[in-house]
Design an enzyme around this catalytic site. Structure first.
Site, PDB file in Angstrom:
ATOM      1  CD  GLU A 125     -11.196   7.874   0.802  1.00  0.00           C
ATOM      2  OE1 GLU A 125     -11.274   8.608   1.791  1.00  0.00           O
ATOM      3  OE2 GLU A 125     -10.647   6.753   0.833  1.00  0.00           O
ATOM      4  CB  CYS A 165      -8.728  -8.590  -1.048  1.00  0.00           C
ATOM      5  SG  CYS A 165      -8.837  -8.864  -2.831  1.00  0.00           S
ATOM      6  N   GLY A 185     -12.377  -0.419  -6.102  1.00  0.00           N
ATOM      7  CA  GLY A 185     -13.085  -1.267  -7.055  1.00  0.00           C
ATOM      8  C   GLY A 185     -12.190  -2.143  -7.901  1.00  0.00           C
ATOM      9  CB  SER A 241      -4.275  -2.766 -10.532  1.00  0.00           C
ATOM     10  OG  SER A 241      -3.936  -3.739  -9.572  1.00  0.00           O
ATOM     11  CG  LEU A 287      -0.038 -14.110  -8.179  1.00  0.00           C
ATOM     12  CD1 LEU A 287      -1.208 -14.609  -9.002  1.00  0.00           C
ATOM     13  CD2 LEU A 287       1.272 -14.438  -8.910  1.00  0.00           C
ATOM     14  CG  HIS A 288      -1.783 -10.209  -3.137  1.00  0.00           C
ATOM     15  ND1 HIS A 288      -0.804  -9.286  -3.424  1.00  0.00           N
ATOM     16  CD2 HIS A 288      -2.955  -9.540  -3.284  1.00  0.00           C
ATOM     17  CE1 HIS A 288      -1.366  -8.123  -3.720  1.00  0.00           C
ATOM     18  NE2 HIS A 288      -2.675  -8.247  -3.649  1.00  0.00           N
ATOM     19  CG  ASN A 302      -0.137   0.424   2.931  1.00  0.00           C
ATOM     20  OD1 ASN A 302       0.942   0.834   3.352  1.00  0.00           O
ATOM     21  ND2 ASN A 302      -0.487   0.514   1.658  1.00  0.00           N
ATOM     22  CB  CYS A 329      -1.757  -0.403  -1.742  1.00  0.00           C
ATOM     23  SG  CYS A 329      -0.781   0.081  -3.129  1.00  0.00           S
TER      24      CYS A 329
END
Ligand code: SAH
Length: 341
Positions: free
Chosen positions: A93, A117, A159, A191, A215-216, A290, A333
Site C-alpha cells: 500500500e 514495532c 517497510g 524515515s 525515536l518514540h 493511530n 501512520c
C-alpha cells in the site's frame, strides 16, 4: 519475472541505442524519456509523437511499470490509499496526501517489515522482501499519473527504507535527477526506525534528502519493549550516529514521536527530548497514536498532548503535530497492512 527490461531504470543512451538497433533515429529516446518522466505515460501507446511501429517494438523489449493499481480508497480530505500488486502477486500500500496546494507521496520500500514495532500494523505482516528500484519508482510514476503533480516524497509507507539502501538510493537518484522525475532533493524524506548502519550508508552516500527518525522514547528499556530494533542498536549508538549525520551541517533531523498513553507521554519524557538538544539540532514531529487492531495502547488525552508539546516548545524545541488525515481509510501512520500477502 518479466523477461522485458524496465524502461524506468534504463539510461537514455541505452534507449537511444535500442532505437538505432531497430532502424529508428536516436532522437526518439528524448521523446520516450520525456513521456516516461514528464508526461505520465502509462503505456507505450500514450507516446503519440513516437512512430507506431517503434512503440510496438518498444513494448516487445521494455515494460513501463511492473506494478498495477488494484484499488484506491479515498477519504474526506482527499487522502488516497493505493493497493498495488507486484509482479509476484505480492501487494503493498502507498498513500497520496494532499494539503492546500501540496501533494505528497508516501511510498513503501519493502513488502511488509522485519522490525515489528509493537504499535505498527505493518510489522504484524512480517518481512517478505525488499522492493526493487523499479518498484519504488513505479509507485511514484503510478501516483503521478493520477495527481499529475507532486511536491514531496516521504518514505514512510511499508517497510524500513534504510534496510533497503541499495535500491532506495538508486530510486532517489532517479526521482531527483533532472533526467528523471526532477523532484528537488530537499523534498524527499527518508524515515527510519533507527537503522544505525543504514544511517551510516546515508552519510557515506552524502545524500542531501531529509531524515526523520522514529525515536518514540529516550529510555532503552521502553524502546526495547516497543521497538525491537533497539535491542540491536542501543540509544547511545543511534544518538552517536545522528550526531555524525548532523555534523555534516546539512539538513536538520526530524524526530518522530508517536504519543502513547503511559508509555512515552510523561513530563520526564518531554524533558528527555529537551536534553537531547545538547547532542545535535532537531525538530520534533508529534504523531498521535493511530488505532491499529492488534495494539492495546491508547492515544493520550488532548490535555496531555498539549502539555507535552508545550514543554518542548517552551524549551526551544521546534515541534509540529502530524495531522490525522487518512485514518478513516486506515492510511494513517502505522496503519498500512495487507493480510494473507
Ligand atoms: N520504518 C520506518 C518507516 C515507517 S514511517 C520508520 O519506522 O520510520 C511510519 C511512521 O509511523 C513511523 O514513525 C512509525 O513509528 C509510526 N507509527 C507506526 N505505527 C503507528 C501508529 N499506530 N500510530 C502512529 N504512528 C505510528
Amino acid at each position: 519475472m518479466n523477461k522485458k527490461i524496465s524502461i524506468l531504470t534504463s539510461h537514455k543512451d541505452e534507449i537511444a541505442n535500442f532505437c538505432e538497433s531497430v532502424s529508428y533515429p536516436k532522437f526518439h529516446a528524448t521523446q520516450i524519456v520525456e513521456w516516461i518522466f514528464k508526461k505520465y505515460a502509462v503505456t507505450f501507446d500514450d507516446m503519440s509523437n513516437v512512430p507506431k511501429e517503434l512503440r510496438i517494438l518498444l513494448d516487445e523489449k521494455y515494460y513501463i511499470h511492473s506494478c498495477k493499481i488494484e484499488k484506491i480508497d479515498v477519504d474526506a480530505y482527499d487522502t488516497q490509499k493505493l493497493l498495488i500488486s507486484l509482479h509476484d502477486n505480492k501487494k503493498i500500500e502507498s498513500v497520496i496526501m494532499s494539503k492546500d496546494d501540496k501533494v505528497s507521496f508516501c511510498l513503501s520500500s519493502q513488502v511488509g517489515c522485519a522490525f515489528r514495532c509493537s504499535f505498527c500494523a505493518t510489522g504484524t505482516m512480517g518481512f517478505t522482501r525488499d522492493l526493487t528500484t523499479e518498484e519504488i519508482l513505479a509507485q511514484f510514476a503510478l501516483m503521478r499519473s493520477i495527481t499529475k503533480r507532486v511536491t514531496s516524497v516521504v518514505f514512510m509507507g511499508m517497510g524500513e527504507p534504510l534496510a533497503n539502501t541499495n535500491n532506495l538510493f538508486k530510486a532517489i537518484d532517479i526521482i531527483n535527477s533532472s533526467r528523471g522525475f526532477n523532484l528537488g532533493i530537499r523534498h524527499i524524506t527518508i524515515s527510519t526506525a533507527g537503522e544505525v548502519v543504514g544511517i551510516k550508508h546515508l552519510i557515506e552516500r552524502d545524500l542531501d534528502c531529509r531524515l526523520s527518525v522514529s525515536l518514540h522514547s529516550l529510555k532503552d528499556e521502553v524502546r526495547n519493549e516497543i521497538m525491537p530494533i533497539s535491542r540491536r542498536y542501543a540509544l547511545d549508538d543511534l544518538i552517536r550516529m545522528l550526531k555524525r549525520y548532523s555534523e555534516r551541517g546539512k539538513r536538520m533531523i526530524t524526530l518522530e514521536w508517536t504519543l502513547i498513553e503511559g508509555v512515552n507521554d510523561s513530563v520526564n519524557d518531554a524533558y528527555r527530548i529537551v536534553n537531547l538538544k545538547k547532542e545535535f539540532p532537531f525538530k520534533v514531529n508529534i504523531i498521535p497514536l493511530n488505532p491499529v487492531p492488534h495494539y492495546k495502547g491508547k492515544c493520550p488525552s488532548k490535555d496531555k498532548m498539549v502539555r507535552f508539546k508545550s514543554i518542548l516548545h517552551d524549551n526551544g524545541v521546534e515541534v509540529v503535530e502530524r495531522y490525522k488525515k487518512g485514518r478513516s481509510i486506515s492510511a494513517g501512520c502505522g496503519q498500512l497492512v495487507i493480510k494473507n500477502n
